[in-house]
Design a protein around this motif. Structure first.
Motif, PDB file in Angstrom:
ATOM      1  N   ILE A 176      37.130  30.533  93.303  1.00 45.79           N
ATOM      2  CA  ILE A 176      36.313  31.119  94.380  1.00 45.79           C
ATOM      3  C   ILE A 176      35.405  30.026  94.925  1.00 45.79           C
ATOM      4  CG2 ILE A 176      34.467  32.748  94.934  1.00 45.79           C
ATOM      5  CD1 ILE A 176      36.690  34.448  94.298  1.00 45.79           C
ATOM      6  N   ALA A 177      35.430  29.836  96.244  1.00 45.46           N
ATOM      7  CA  ALA A 177      34.541  28.866  96.884  1.00 45.46           C
ATOM      8  C   ALA A 177      33.749  29.565  97.983  1.00 45.46           C
ATOM      9  CB  ALA A 177      35.357  27.724  97.486  1.00 45.46           C
ATOM     10  N   TYR A 178      32.483  29.185  98.112  1.00 43.31           N
ATOM     11  CA  TYR A 178      31.646  29.652  99.230  1.00 43.31           C
ATOM     12  C   TYR A 178      31.408  28.446 100.113  1.00 43.31           C
ATOM     13  CZ  TYR A 178      30.624  33.960  96.669  1.00 43.31           C
ATOM     14  OH  TYR A 178      30.724  35.164  96.010  1.00 43.31           O
ATOM     15  N   ILE A 179      31.677  28.603 101.425  1.00 45.31           N
ATOM     16  CA  ILE A 179      31.539  27.482 102.360  1.00 45.31           C
ATOM     17  C   ILE A 179      30.575  27.888 103.477  1.00 45.31           C
ATOM     18  CG2 ILE A 179      32.772  26.009 104.020  1.00 45.31           C
ATOM     19  CD1 ILE A 179      35.287  26.371 102.260  1.00 45.31           C
ATOM     20  N   GLY A 180      29.599  27.030 103.742  1.00 48.29           N
ATOM     21  CA  GLY A 180      28.655  27.254 104.840  1.00 48.29           C
ATOM     22  C   GLY A 180      29.193  26.580 106.091  1.00 48.29           C
ATOM     23  N   LEU A 181      29.116  27.283 107.235  1.00 44.12           N
ATOM     24  CA  LEU A 181      29.568  26.718 108.508  1.00 44.12           C
ATOM     25  C   LEU A 181      28.397  26.701 109.478  1.00 44.12           C
ATOM     26  CD1 LEU A 181      32.075  28.719 107.351  1.00 44.12           C
ATOM     27  CD2 LEU A 181      33.200  27.689 109.293  1.00 44.12           C
ATOM     28  N   GLY A 182      28.309  25.646 110.272  1.00 43.21           N
ATOM     29  CA  GLY A 182      27.242  25.564 111.279  1.00 43.21           C
ATOM     30  C   GLY A 182      27.735  24.820 112.506  1.00 43.21           C
ATOM     31  N   SER A 183      27.194  25.184 113.675  1.00 38.57           N
ATOM     32  CA  SER A 183      27.546  24.492 114.911  1.00 38.57           C
ATOM     33  C   SER A 183      26.374  24.579 115.866  1.00 38.57           C
ATOM     34  CB  SER A 183      28.780  25.146 115.574  1.00 38.57           C
ATOM     35  OG  SER A 183      29.001  24.578 116.862  1.00 38.57           O
ATOM     36  N   ASN A 184      26.039  23.452 116.533  1.00 41.96           N
ATOM     37  CA  ASN A 184      24.999  23.561 117.573  1.00 41.96           C
ATOM     38  C   ASN A 184      25.352  22.691 118.782  1.00 41.96           C
ATOM     39  OD1 ASN A 184      24.377  20.999 116.626  1.00 41.96           O
ATOM     40  ND2 ASN A 184      22.167  21.304 116.845  1.00 41.96           N
TER      41      ASN A 184
END
Ligand SMILES: Nc1nc2nc(S)n(CCO)c2c(=O)[nH]1
Length: 158
Positions: free
Chosen positions: A3-11
């Motif tokens: 199980i992996a948790y991945i944070g995504l961001g874009s600006n």
């Protein structure tokens, strides 16, 4: 299965498109299956403040990949979506950060899991606990939900 948790961001650019595209590209890899996605939040930049608002989210995935190979895939997706690594803390079309992997503590020169700055980042903690409010920090064993100081500009942006 891991199980992996991945944070995504874009600006930068079409932020919503970049987030949705990155989730699609992650799921396209037959060794990764995205099983949960958080809401998308508009958040004030932390770190380098002279930049536009971010859209952030977190996904939960099952994966056959070891952490270092998962990192390879996330960096490939960043490239595919035009991530330019000019200013280190600066604006980016897409950023994928591996936050947690099973309950493991991993420390190599390329990869530190749990993500070292996640505990002071409400833009990570809020979507993460939206997915799983019982999640514990593998190192401190503290429930992640205790770390939340409130997210600036918390608006649910679908
Ligand atoms: N709100 C917000 N601020 C940020 N500062 C950096 S660097 N990043 C990139 C993620 O490490 C972000 C982000 O995704 N969201």
């Amino acid at each position: 299965m891991n199980i992996a948790y991945i944070g995504l961001g874009s600006n930068m650019g079409d932020r919503l498109f970049h987030l949705h595209e990155a989730v699609k590209l992650l799921d396209r890899d037959e060794r990764i299956s995205v099983i949960e996605t958080s809401s998308i939040y508009q958040t004030a930049p932390v770190g380098y403040l002279e930049q536009d608002l971010f859209l952030n989210m977190v996904i939960k995935a099952n994966t056959l990949l070891e952490p270092i190979d998962l990192l390879e895939v996330t960096q490939q997706i960043e490239k595919e979506l035009g991530r330019k690594r000019d200013i280190k803390w600066g604006p980016r079309t897409i950023d994928l950060d591996i936050l947690l992997y099973n309950n493991e503590n991993i420390e190599t020169e390329k990869l530190i899991i749990p993500h070292p700055r996640m505990n002071e980042r409400a833009f990570v903690l809020v979507p993460l606990t939206e997915i799983d409010d019982r999640i514990e920090h593998p190192y401190t064993k503290m429930p992640i939900s205790l770390f939340i100081q409130g997210l600036q500009d918390r608006e649910e942006v679908q």
